[in-house]
Design a protein around this motif. Structure first.
Motif, PDB file in Angstrom:
ATOM      1  N   ASN A  59       0.750  -1.199  -0.088  1.00  0.00           N
ATOM      2  CA  ASN A  59       0.011   0.082   0.070  1.00  0.00           C
ATOM      3  C   ASN A  59       0.868   1.372   0.041  1.00  0.00           C
ATOM      4  OD1 ASN A  59      -2.560  -1.642   0.484  1.00  0.00           O
ATOM      5  ND2 ASN A  59      -1.602  -1.859   2.372  1.00  0.00           N
ATOM      6  N   ARG A  65      -4.690   9.956   0.650  1.00  0.00           N
ATOM      7  CA  ARG A  65      -5.287   8.739   0.547  1.00  0.00           C
ATOM      8  C   ARG A  65      -4.560   7.568   0.762  1.00  0.00           C
ATOM      9  NH1 ARG A  65      -2.499  10.210  -4.449  1.00  0.00           N
ATOM     10  NH2 ARG A  65      -1.480   8.540  -5.298  1.00  0.00           N
ATOM     11  N   SER A  67      -3.704   3.799  -0.955  1.00  0.00           N
ATOM     12  CA  SER A  67      -3.748   3.227  -2.085  1.00  0.00           C
ATOM     13  C   SER A  67      -3.608   1.705  -2.243  1.00  0.00           C
ATOM     14  CB  SER A  67      -3.071   3.940  -3.479  1.00  0.00           C
ATOM     15  OG  SER A  67      -3.764   5.259  -3.494  1.00  0.00           O
ATOM     16  N   LEU A  69      -1.337  -1.111  -3.932  1.00  0.00           N
ATOM     17  CA  LEU A  69      -0.539  -0.921  -5.316  1.00  0.00           C
ATOM     18  C   LEU A  69      -0.329  -2.245  -5.657  1.00  0.00           C
ATOM     19  CD1 LEU A  69       2.397   1.145  -3.710  1.00  0.00           C
ATOM     20  CD2 LEU A  69       0.344   1.897  -5.207  1.00  0.00           C
ATOM     21  N   ASP A  82      -7.034   0.732  -8.296  1.00  0.00           N
ATOM     22  CA  ASP A  82      -6.731   2.045  -7.640  1.00  0.00           C
ATOM     23  C   ASP A  82      -6.430   2.919  -8.921  1.00  0.00           C
ATOM     24  OD1 ASP A  82      -5.345   4.393  -6.930  1.00  0.00           O
ATOM     25  OD2 ASP A  82      -5.635   3.608  -4.811  1.00  0.00           O
ATOM     26  N   GLU A  84      -5.245   5.738  -9.418  1.00  0.00           N
ATOM     27  CA  GLU A  84      -4.212   6.703  -9.410  1.00  0.00           C
ATOM     28  C   GLU A  84      -2.968   5.895  -9.758  1.00  0.00           C
ATOM     29  OE1 GLU A  84      -3.775   9.966  -8.934  1.00  0.00           O
ATOM     30  OE2 GLU A  84      -6.306  10.001  -8.490  1.00  0.00           O
ATOM     31  N   PHE A  85      -2.786   4.701  -9.632  1.00  0.00           N
ATOM     32  CA  PHE A  85      -1.766   3.618  -9.846  1.00  0.00           C
ATOM     33  C   PHE A  85      -1.813   2.627 -11.024  1.00  0.00           C
ATOM     34  CE2 PHE A  85      -0.627   5.208  -5.713  1.00  0.00           C
ATOM     35  CZ  PHE A  85       0.537   5.571  -5.682  1.00  0.00           C
ATOM     36  N   ASP A 112       2.294  11.133  -5.221  1.00  0.00           N
ATOM     37  CA  ASP A 112       2.804   9.577  -4.779  1.00  0.00           C
ATOM     38  C   ASP A 112       3.923   9.791  -3.837  1.00  0.00           C
ATOM     39  OD1 ASP A 112       1.577   8.726  -6.903  1.00  0.00           O
ATOM     40  OD2 ASP A 112       3.409   8.791  -8.485  1.00  0.00           O
TER      41      ASP A 112
END
Length: 175
Positions: A59, A65, A67, A69, A82, A84-85, A112
């Motif tokens: 994560n 946030r 997230s 990963l 997610d 964003e990633f 990030d």
């Protein structure tokens, strides 16, 4: 949430194991926006263990946030959704059997920046480790030689690389 529940269940079953550890190879990383970076963790392996006994949840946590990963459940990668990633995080699954987690994060953004944590659960133990990533902005200004009074015949453009370290409040806090 599911990772945490599994982790708690495994902790109650394996309190006596004691020899399993997850370690981060570097506690702090510094990168610039749009760069790529590889974050790496190591964990204790046992001879004869397979990916089927491996559960991993990685994560990223910051002020904005949390997230997910990367997730591995019983040796199978679980798709991460997610926004964003998506498409920016890859894990080298071929080194997992060697006790290494390598996450490649591409096209870094300033948001990030944060704490990156991997939790690993096996049939012989549970552990987690974390590191910090700080992503800064790089501004590149192109100045023509004519504008700066330099010989116009050179037709060179001066490149001035200005680094502005825009740190999120997260980078200044202690965890």
């Amino acid at each position: 949430m599911m990772c945490r529940i599994l982790l708690l269940l495994k902790l109650t079953c394996c309190v006596c194991a004691g020899t399993f550890e997850v370690n981060v190879t570097q506690t702090s990383y510094q990168a610039e926006e749009n760069d790529d970076i590889t974050l790496e963790w190591t964990f204790t392996t046992k001879p004869g263990s397979s990916l089927r006994s491996l559960f991993i949840c990685c994560n990223m946590i910051n002020d904005h946030r949390v997230s997910v990963l990367f997730r591995l459940h019983g040796g199978d990668e679980v798709p991460v959704k997610d926004g964003e990633f998506v498409g920016r995080v890859q894990c080298d699954k071929d080194v997992l059997t060697e006790g290494r987690i390598r996450l490649h994060v591409s096209s870094l953004r300033t948001d990030d920046s944060g704490i990156y944590m991997c939790e690993v659960m096996t049939d012989y133990g549970v552990s987690l480790s974390r590191c910090h990533l700080n992503v800064t902005v790089t501004l590149i200004c192109l100045v023509s030689s004519q504008q700066r009074g330099i010989d116009p015949n050179l037709r060179l453009k001066l490149r001035l690389k200005l680094r502005l370290k825009l740190r999120l409040n997260l980078g200044e806090q202690t965890y």
